[in-house]
Structure formats: C-alpha cells, structure tokens
Design an enzyme around this catalytic site. Sequence first.
Site, PDB file in Angstrom:
ATOM      1  N   TYR A 144       0.858  -1.186   0.000  1.00 56.73           N
ATOM      2  CA  TYR A 144       0.000   0.000   0.000  1.00 56.73           C
ATOM      3  C   TYR A 144       0.893   1.233   0.000  1.00 56.73           C
ATOM      4  O   TYR A 144       1.497   1.569   1.030  1.00 56.73           O
ATOM      5  CB  TYR A 144      -0.907  -0.037   1.221  1.00 56.73           C
ATOM      6  CG  TYR A 144      -1.868   1.131   1.291  1.00 56.73           C
ATOM      7  CD1 TYR A 144      -3.027   1.133   0.523  1.00 56.73           C
ATOM      8  CD2 TYR A 144      -1.620   2.212   2.124  1.00 56.73           C
ATOM      9  CE1 TYR A 144      -3.916   2.195   0.583  1.00 56.73           C
ATOM     10  CE2 TYR A 144      -2.505   3.276   2.196  1.00 56.73           C
ATOM     11  CZ  TYR A 144      -3.651   3.266   1.417  1.00 56.73           C
ATOM     12  OH  TYR A 144      -4.533   4.311   1.473  1.00 56.73           O
ATOM     13  N   GLN A 168       1.349   4.805   0.054  1.00 55.74           N
ATOM     14  CA  GLN A 168       0.785   6.129   0.318  1.00 55.74           C
ATOM     15  C   GLN A 168       1.871   7.137   0.682  1.00 55.74           C
ATOM     16  O   GLN A 168       2.126   8.077  -0.044  1.00 55.74           O
ATOM     17  CB  GLN A 168      -0.267   6.046   1.415  1.00 55.74           C
ATOM     18  CG  GLN A 168      -0.875   7.408   1.775  1.00 55.74           C
ATOM     19  CD  GLN A 168      -2.068   7.274   2.709  1.00 55.74           C
ATOM     20  OE1 GLN A 168      -3.057   6.619   2.375  1.00 55.74           O
ATOM     21  NE2 GLN A 168      -1.965   7.863   3.876  1.00 55.74           N
ATOM     22  N   GLY A 220      22.014  -3.929  34.033  1.00 59.58           N
ATOM     23  CA  GLY A 220      22.914  -4.097  32.901  1.00 59.58           C
ATOM     24  C   GLY A 220      22.426  -5.138  31.907  1.00 59.58           C
ATOM     25  O   GLY A 220      22.483  -4.924  30.693  1.00 59.58           O
ATOM     26  N   GLU A 227      -0.426   5.002  11.632  1.00 54.50           N
ATOM     27  CA  GLU A 227      -1.872   5.116  11.904  1.00 54.50           C
ATOM     28  C   GLU A 227      -2.166   6.410  12.663  1.00 54.50           C
ATOM     29  O   GLU A 227      -2.979   6.456  13.573  1.00 54.50           O
ATOM     30  CB  GLU A 227      -2.395   3.918  12.711  1.00 54.50           C
ATOM     31  CG  GLU A 227      -2.173   2.550  12.105  1.00 54.50           C
ATOM     32  CD  GLU A 227      -2.870   2.374  10.765  1.00 54.50           C
ATOM     33  OE1 GLU A 227      -3.754   3.172  10.432  1.00 54.50           O
ATOM     34  OE2 GLU A 227      -2.490   1.440  10.034  1.00 54.50           O
TER      35      GLU A 227
END
Lengths: 652, 652
Positions: free
Chosen positions: A102, A104, A387, A410
Amino acid sequence: RKQRILAILKSEKVFDKSQNYFSGRMERFERALAREKKLQLLKRKHKWTLDEFRTASELVGEPGPYGLHESMFRITIAGQGTPEQQEKFGKAAEAYKIIGCYAQTELGHGSNVRGLETTATWNSQDKTFTIHSPHLTASKWWIGSLGRTANYACVMAQLIVEGKSYGPHPFIVQIRDMKTHEPLENVHVGDIGPKFGYNTMDNGFLLFNNVKVPHENMLARFSQVDPKTNKYVRHGSPSLIYGTLTWVRSTIVMQAGSVLARGVTIATRYCAIRRQFQDRDAPEWEKGENAVLNYTMVQIRLLPLLAATFALHFTGKGMMNLYQENQKRMNQTNTSRESNKRGAGPEETESGSDILADLHATSCGLKALSSTIAAEGLEVCRRACGGHGYSSFSGIGPWYSDYLPTTTWEGDNYMLTQQVARYLLKSARAVLKNPTPTNDTTRILSHFQSRVNIGCAFDILGSDEDIVAAFAWRASFLTFEALKHRDEQKKPWNDLLVDFYRLSKAHSQYLVIKNFYDVLRSGEIAQSTSPPLRTILLKLFQLFALHTLEQEGSEFYVSGACSKHQIMLARTSAVMNLLKEIRPHAVRLVDSWGFDDWVLDSSLGREDGKVYEDMFYRASELNPLNKVTVDPYPESEVLFKKVEGGYGKSKL
Amino acid sequence: RKQRILAILKSEKVFDKSQNYFSGRMERFERALAREKKLQLLKRKHKWTLDEFRTASELVGEPGPYGLHESMFRITIAGQGTPEQQEKFGKAAEAYKIIGCYAQTELGHGSNVRGLETTATWNSQDKTFTIHSPHLTASKWWIGSLGRTANYACVMAQLIVEGKSYGPHPFIVQIRDMKTHEPLENVHVGDIGPKFGYNTMDNGFLLFNNVKVPHENMLARFSQVDPKTNKYVRHGSPSLIYGTLTWVRSTIVMQAGSVLARGVTIATRYCAIRRQFQDRDAPEWEKGENAVLNYTMVQIRLLPLLAATFALHFTGKGMMNLYQENQKRMNQTNTSRESNKRGAGPEETESGSDILADLHATSCGLKALSSTIAAEGLEVCRRACGGHGYSSFSGIGPWYSDYLPTTTWEGDNYMLTQQVARYLLKSARAVLKNPTPTNDTTRILSHFQSRVNIGCAFDILGSDEDIVAAFAWRASFLTFEALKHRDEQKKPWNDLLVDFYRLSKAHSQYLVIKNFYDVLRSGEIAQSTSPPLRTILLKLFQLFALHTLEQEGSEFYVSGACSKHQIMLARTSAVMNLLKEIRPHAVRLVDSWGFDDWVLDSSLGREDGKVYEDMFYRASELNPLNKVTVDPYPESEVLFKKVEGGYGKSKL
C-alpha cells in the site's frame, strides 16, 4: 488453539529462533521471507481460519515481507474496489499470485495525505492513467513489503482530469515482472535501508516515470472517471473507512496491553530472581541479598506498568465491544428505516452516529496514549533489568525496537491529539448550547458545566468511583479552558497545540480509568474471576489510577479536582501501600498473560528462572563472534586470524 | 586542532563510514578493530598528545575493542600499582604488548561490588594467589575489550588469606597466549553476544578454574599480602579513587551536553527543512506548507532540549573547574601544612574536604540526571523527526543505542540517587546542629531552615535570581521532609527510596540551574560572547528553568516555592513566549556546536539541507539488500534467486 498452533510452529525448523539475535539484516530478511512462505503453506495445509492464521503470525512475532500484502493491499481492494476489481485483483492477491503493498507515504509527505505529490493523470485518448513522480520528494517511501517482495502496489496518487486535481485516489499498479521479478520499465523501486527495528521487513521506495495503467486499475467503488464523458464521478463517500480506522486503532489499544505485558513479564520475573544488596533495615536473620523486586524503587517502575497492561487490555476490548454493538444497532436502524418509510426518530439516528463520532475521536487519543505507554514502558522494563537489560538476550530491546513505529503510524501520536481536541471543543460548544448529553463525552462535560461554580469534592483516597469522577473533572476543566483560549481569547491554533496535547492526554487517561473501572464492576468479570483475583485487579486499578493522578498532580490540583494534601497522600501513602499489597502477587499476575518461553525468547524472562544458565549458553555456545580469533596487536594488519567454520558464509 | 585531525581521519579508507549502518555485527566488530589499530598507528606517526588522541577517538565516535584497555586497564595499573608493577605491566600496556581490560562486574553482581563471588586465595606455600570462579554467577560479564581482544585482565576478586576474606582487590591475570591468542588453560573466555547497541565492542565473559598468579600480580599500592608473614597489610586507603570517580562523573555530565547536542542538531536542522501541513490561521499569502519547526508542539519538544545541551555543558565544565581548583587548594594546604608544622586552621582544611565531599555527592546526582536527560532527549529528538527518525540514516537511533549504557554504568542512575539522599540527610542534620554553612549545600539548607516559618515569595517570572532560589527552596524542602520521615517517623530505608529518588532529582536540577545561571553572570562569558548571544543564552536559561519547573509543578507548589497561578503562567505564557523568541535562532544555536557532517553521519542532519537527496542516495546506491532479487511466491522454496556480486562475502 494457541497451544496447538504453537506446537506446529515449534516443530518447523524454519521457525527456530536461536540465530535471530545474531544475524545481520540480509540473513534476517531472508529468514523472515522463508517464514512467511512457510506460514502460507501451513495455513493451506491445516486449513487455518483467518483467526488461526493471525494467532500463528502473532506467535512468530516478527514483521514479515508479506505483512502489508495481507493487511493493507487486500483490504483496500476489498473495501474500495468494484466487484469486477475484487474478482480480478482480489482473487489473484488471495492466491498470492500477485503480492501487493500500500503505497501512500512519500519521502516528503507523511501525515499530510492531501499534500502527496505523485500524480495520476487521465488520458482521454486511450482511456488510461499516467502515474508519475514529478520530484524526488514524490518518491513513495516507507512502504512495507515493497522493497524486495511485492510485484504490485496500490498507489495513492493525485487524480488529475483535464487539468483539474481531485485529490488522492488509489490505483493498482504492477511494478515488477511476474516471472523474473525485475522492476518494470520506468519503475524505480528498492528497499529503503536499515532501521531502528523492523529489519525483517523490506520497507521500500518507488518512483514512476510516466507509467501508464488501464482505466480499470483505479479502485472505483466510491469514485471514478467516466471513460465516456471523461468526467470525475463520486458514488458516495467511503464512510466505511472512518469505521475501519476506528477499528484499527482499537486493535492498537488492546495490543498495547499485550505488547507491554511481554516486557513486564520479562522484567518482573527477572527482578524476582535477581538478588542485589541487603535491605539496610532487614533483621539479622535475613541478611542475605534481597530480591530486586522487593525494592520500592523497582516496584514503582514495574508495578504501575503491570497495572497498565490490564488497563489497556480492558480499554481496547471495551472500545471494540462498543464499536461492534453500535455497528449492530446502526444496521438495525437502517433496516427498520427501510421497512418503515417514516423512519426512526432523529434522536435515535443521532445517538448512533454520535456514539460512532465519539468512538472515532476517542480512538485517536487512546491510540496515542496507549502506544506511548507501551513503547516507553518497554524501555522502563529494559532498564529495570539493570545491565543485562541491554543484552539482546533480554528480549526486550529487539521487541521495543520493532514496536516503536506504532507511535508514528496510523496517525502520529502528537498529531492525533489535535483531532481529539477539535472534537472535545466541538462537544463543549454543543453542551453550552444544549446541556442534554448524547454520549459519554457530552455527559461529563455537561456535568462539569453544571457544577463548575459550586466546585467538587472527590474522595480519591476512599472511593474508586470518585477517582473516575476526578479524572472526568480534570479533563472537562481542561476542555473548557481550551475553549476559552480559542473562542473567547481567539488564540491562534498553533499557539494552542501544547494545550491540546495535554487535553487529549487528560481525556484519554480518563477513558482508560473509566473503562478499567467499568470492567471491574461488570457482571462478566464477576462470573469469570474468583473474588481474591477481583480484589487484586481492583488494587491494580487503584494503583494505575493514583499513580497516574500523582504524575499529573498539578493539573488535578489546578482544576480543583484534588487538594494538595490528597495528592501528597496519594504519593507518599496510598501508592506505596498498593505496591506492598501487589508485590506478593506480581509474578502470578504476569504469568496470567501466559507467554510461552518460545514466544518471549528471553534469557531474563524464563519461566523456570534459569536466567544465568541461559545467558551463558547463548553467549558461549550460540554466539558466532566466538568462532573468531583476532590478532590484537596494532602493528599487525591481520584482523581475524582464524575463523572456525569459515567467515561470511550464509547462516541458512 | 579538530579540523586538522578530522582531515587525517577522512583521508584514511578504514574510517569510511558508508557501510556502517548496513553491516552486521561481525563486520562491524572487524572494522572497529581495524580502526582502533589505525588510530594507534596514527597516534604514533603524528605524535599525538593524549588530548589529540582523545579528539580523534571522539570524532570516530564508536566504541572500539581497545576501549577498556585505554581507559580502565592502564589507569588502574597507574593508580593502584606499585612503581615496580607500573614498570612491569604499565610499560607493556602502554606499548600495546599486553592488551587489558577491567574485569569487575559478574553475571550475578553489578552494582553491589562487595557481593562479587570470584575469589583470590593466598597460597602461603608457593606465594601465589589462586583465582577461581566458584559458580556460574561468578563469571565476569560485560567486561569491555575482553570478549575477543584482551590478553590480560585486571580482575577484581575477593582476597582470602588464611580463610579470612578481605573484600575485593585487583589482580593482573594473563588470559590468552601472547602468540596464538588462544585462551590459556583453565580460562574460559568469550564475547557475551549482541546488545541493544555498542556492538563494535567485544564485551566479554570470563571464568577461572583455579588459575595461579604470582604474588606480584596483586596490585599493591594500597594493600598487599606480606609474603613473609602471610598477613594482609593496608598502606592507606585509595582516596584518590574517590576523586577519580568524581572526575569521571563530571566528564559524563559535560559529555551529556554534547551527546544530546548531536540529536538536537539533527532534529532541529531537519525540522527547519521539513514542511508539512498549512498553519490553520496563516494568512492567504502564506498558504504553502509550514516548516515543522514552526509548530509549537515541535518547539516544546526540541527547544528545551537545545537549552539543556548548554545547561549540561556549562554544569559539567563548572564541576570540573571546581574540582581542579579544590585539588589545587588542597595541595597547597598540604604543602603549607608540611612547611608549617602547626598547620592550617581547621576551618580551612574542613572547607577543602567539605567541598570535595559535596562535589562527590553532587556528581552522583548530576551523573544520573544528565545521562537520563541525554538518553531520553535523544529519543525525543528521534521522534521529532517523524517517520524518517526511525531510519538508521537519521543517525540518531544508532547514536542513542550506543549511549544508553551510560545510564547504567559508573553507578546505575537509580542507585546513585541513594548516595545523594544520604549526603543531603547528613548535611541537613549538620545544619540543624550548626547553621553556619561550609559549602553550597549547607548554605541553601541553612537558608531554608531560617526562613521556613516565614515562608518565601519568589518572583519566578520576573527575576532569574529568584528562579534559582525557587529551585534551592524546593530541594531544601524535600530534604527536610525526607529527614522527618527517616529520623522522626523512623520509616524503613526501603520505603523511602522513591522519595530519595525525587530528592536527588530535585537537588540535581537545582545544581544545573545554578551552574547555568552562574556561568551567564560570570566575567568569562562577558568576555567571550557578544551581547546579543548573551541575551539568547539567557533566554535558553529561562526556558530550561521554567520548563523544568513547570514539569515538576506539584513539587514546587507543595513546597510553597511557587503559587498555582505562577505555575500556570509559566506554562501557558512564559514558556510559550520563550519558544517564540528562541525559534529564529534555533538553527544558528545548533550550528554553534560545530558538528561536521562526517561526524553526524546523518541524512536528516546535513548542514546543506540536502536531506532527501542523501536519504535516497544511501537507500538506492549503498544498500546491499537491493542487490538481491527474491522469489516472492509461497510455493517456491527459492528465497534469493539472484544476488549481484554474490552473497555473504565479507564487506571488507
């Protein structure tokens, strides 16, 4: 179900994790691809349902090269394609004949989708679209599964028809040859390089030099270019997407709980095993070293996070329930409206959509809050391991690195808070006009407004209900303060961003507190848990709430929700007592999350407590660097003078 | 000097950074070893002073396999060895004939040095010590340079003479053959495996199975076993170490400023370049996308950190000056005391040592505060870069990962706060007995005590001096509160750890504020900077102070140092105005740190702003994953069907 799938995965050699922490990017990506392929074959072999397949993916627990094909490419076609497009592209995608992504985000544009630079220009002569990247910054960037794996992309591009731009639309574009898998002509595509985490995924870049695609490749369920008239036509708006986003964000909220729970499990188990120093005030007969988890400075870091895992889980679940109920109700309303032409009264439809609007806005704020809590909480867990937390074998660092992008995607966590604030301002304006509440947000705002001149008196240390009310009060106070700044003082939007951020956080914290409390009071929990467990869960609720309240003390004080004395007592007395009460149950509580050792892949988080044995085994037996003998002297040009088993061969 | 050394480094092929972000651990370690060797050769060739060599190391900017030899091994021999031992071991170490490390931490013991399990048992018959690791948890662990590189170790072990334990002492132990570099008999040694960062260093493990070393191998400047009488003899205490630790921690404070400055430089430059969204209230003629740095939500994250870089730098420098002056004074006192048998008056000696004690305690708190600010600040910078911050090419992530252990070593940041609290409690008790101050800590406590019943009124928004006084007031308030809990209410130490943590933070914040303020008022700064620059620095001081104050609002309020109204104004008005005033100078201010592009190695932080070009170049031209063509179909067992130039060959 989980156990059955886990057994299948463990029996397959390709899922062996022993070299995960040692491998470089090439090996990790290669192995991840092998695992993705195997998962597909297992899915077919065992006829897994979607849920079973998702469980398997979650158990494997690493991002893989098919990730965006599964989630975004197929879903976009299903949601935005016409039936013909679903038949043509969707079927092939389901069969993994085409593998998509996708596309975008661009190199120069992330959050601002309207600003995308890639163009899709309609050619009326031959009824095609020309996809083009006009500048370097128009290069698609960060696209998961694109770098090496996908042969198709769903490309978001500015649709241009007869010189006019109609904003971003989705186009299905083939990018690689189906046989050779080489990039097609005029397509420049590749992997964007190593990242802080997520290196098993091939996030990619993509540039088009005037690539033509046929008319049918524009996903046309909601809008299209009429090939006869060359006009842009809209078939209604994709309001479904609105709902999908809400759903996706609710998932993120619920996942945040279990993501954090991994870190809390590891740190809590290790801190219960690890002993260091004596308690200065311990009696003579207990003079051995003390388990680290007995120190309040460790408890104050871990136990509120333990509480948060449950708070986020219940909140996400609550949102999903509300969403589903509301969808059901809206469907019913629609049906009844169709059967009865006069339709439902306006208050009913209003109510349904107001709850959806509320859910959408609150899901933004909750996504931001919960992913921030989880990401930052994981780092707190890592440091609480001292540690050894820094070793990859702790299992927390790699997990944290892979989770971190959730704070950005998102909806960037900082950006999202503006949407929440905008919604709250709108709600506050509505309440000023008409105090009758239509959902929970207007309910608390309206209540605040009716009481603001009288003031409030919440017994936060004595009543759980009052804690929830105090959070509601503070959020409402901040809402009306922001409204005053914007509407009365006419302050510029940009000057208010910081206030909006705080407001969104305050409101989202209220929602988490409220959801957690509601669950504990619900009939469901009464049936599914024993009374002692419910008591502990209630203490976790109190710890999460009072610890949050104390952290945000000055806002509670300024709003009048709490007195200075209450906040001081919350910190020095109530929270400290809760730590003491929860401590004996801490290990059992993390065990209740039920993470298998194979899933955690952590020396420190082993259920059997054989922490040091496992650290030692991994370091001395599995570590490839120990196959190397170096020449240490500066005068010698030789670096590795001996490498057992040869150097640089593929680990596969 | 810096430019000259930088030119030398850039001209050497081994320091080429182009593959740093792509390489796996083996390649990175191999390359790091090559760089360390080259640095030694360059040091000899150019006859670099220690300072010049350190500058070169800093410019290279990655941990290397000689690191602990240079810092701890040689320094321990110099500090704790007798002249004979310095002649024997120190000379060979200086010439890199023996390459050492400092083996203190064990698998089961970090902070608690007294609890170490490795033993060194005196054998009176043959005048040797037997070094032994009785359990797996006694394995030395995390020891830098030990994993593959060192052939000697300085081992901290419990000295046992005739059945009696005398606590941890340092022993020089050969662990690998000088020719073959293979581990010696009964020595089990190796690299501990991959870590969250620091992977160019071979942190190692080490187990001894009854290994004998001669009498001369116990470093004997301060204590030894008399070989004739078999008695343990102490020659005085290593008080020098006390001073050295203070010095090391001051260095960490100052470094924290420049460490953070790298991240702030990258993020500020990128946010000044990156444009996203329109300002909602912008006038019509400015409707283009807005530079991200103009958004207040970005400013509130970056500009207080920009202020912190200067605050930490000046604080570290101030501490180092104070330390050096005090050392000088103490030496003079000692000299004058020797020449004049009656000696200096008690107030003089008291004063000198009280300042040292003060410096030691405050250096603990400041180390914790400053390394936390730097580490967490780097992550804030990374996120402020949006999605691209997650790319390794941002340069922030790798830098953050390598810096992170600083929050744990030289005293865990949480543990250290106990030492500060202990010191403050002691100082408060002293003040209650005798209010005449002997150093700055007793001065502010005494002042608070004299005013506590009258109360205070600080004009934090109008007077810089009053800001400093408000921080002093709050720290003093918390000190006496803690004293009440411990001495009057007799609360257990463990119950007070969280209060102690807050107390230490409060006191350390006061120290940073005070140091920053003192520098701005000093003659030195008046000479070295122009009036406009001083004005900006003063604004940075105010921003750092008021932003910190507002973050810790409830403590300031509870202590009575500020009113509710002042804290609200600090947040909504003063801080927001300062952001606006500083914004136009932000890029010039980060430029003043003077980081060369080669040093930052960041696409986002490029001085010329060619951010996207550089990202693209690294991804498409340098990224080895793009040489791979995969077979994407699940049915095919082939993963990589073509790899240009072959796969798995060493990159060197």
